[in-house]
Design a protein around this motif. Structure first.
Motif, short mmCIF file in Angstrom:
data_model
loop_
_atom_site.label_atom_id
_atom_site.label_comp_id
_atom_site.label_asym_id
_atom_site.label_seq_id
_atom_site.Cartn_x
_atom_site.Cartn_y
_atom_site.Cartn_z
N ALA A 1 11.94 -55.16 16.91
CA ALA A 1 11.52 -55.20 17.96
C ALA A 1 11.75 -56.20 19.14
N VAL A 9 11.11 -51.99 23.04
CA VAL A 9 11.74 -51.13 22.10
C VAL A 9 11.48 -51.49 20.54
N VAL A 10 11.46 -50.70 19.66
CA VAL A 10 10.78 -50.80 18.13
C VAL A 10 11.67 -49.72 17.51
N GLU A 11 12.67 -50.16 16.65
CA GLU A 11 13.51 -49.65 15.91
C GLU A 11 13.42 -49.95 14.33
N SER A 12 13.40 -48.63 13.56
CA SER A 12 13.21 -48.99 11.96
C SER A 12 13.83 -48.10 11.32
N ASN A 13 13.97 -48.41 9.96
CA ASN A 13 14.97 -47.61 8.91
C ASN A 13 13.37 -46.67 8.23
N LYS A 38 8.27 -41.17 14.33
CA LYS A 38 9.72 -41.22 14.34
C LYS A 38 10.11 -42.77 13.98
N LYS A 39 11.35 -42.93 13.85
CA LYS A 39 11.90 -44.36 13.53
C LYS A 39 12.27 -45.10 14.75
N GLN A 40 12.10 -44.79 15.99
CA GLN A 40 12.31 -45.55 17.35
C GLN A 40 11.52 -45.36 18.30
N SER A 42 10.00 -46.51 22.39
CA SER A 42 10.29 -47.55 23.57
C SER A 42 9.48 -46.99 24.73
#
Length: 70
Positions: A1, A9-13, A38-40, A42
């Motif tokens: 994050a 923005v947060v991105e994850s597997n 979802k995995k992303q 913003s």
């Protein structure tokens, strides 16, 4: 994050279910309820400069907290 250019923005597997944003006093600033898992993620971040805690809840109910600086 991350927070950059007034955008969080947060991105994850893993699939993200919900994101809670707190200020340093522990007050809930915003709750992002994702309509679609979802995995992303913003969004616009229009809050004062400072430190924040983001609590990310994943689809498997795992929870991760992270400190963000804006």
């Amino acid at each position: 994050a991350t927070i950059s250019n007034n955008t969080i923005v947060v991105e994850s597997n893993e699939f993200i279910k919900a994101i809670d944003l707190y200020d340093v006093t522990g007050k809930l600033v915003n709750r992002y309820s994702l309509t679609e898992i979802k995995k992303q993620f913003s969004d616009v971040f229009n809050y004062p400069n400072g430190a924040y805690i983001v609590k990310i809840t994943f689809d498997n109910d795992m929870v991760v907290s992270k400190k963000l600086i804006h």
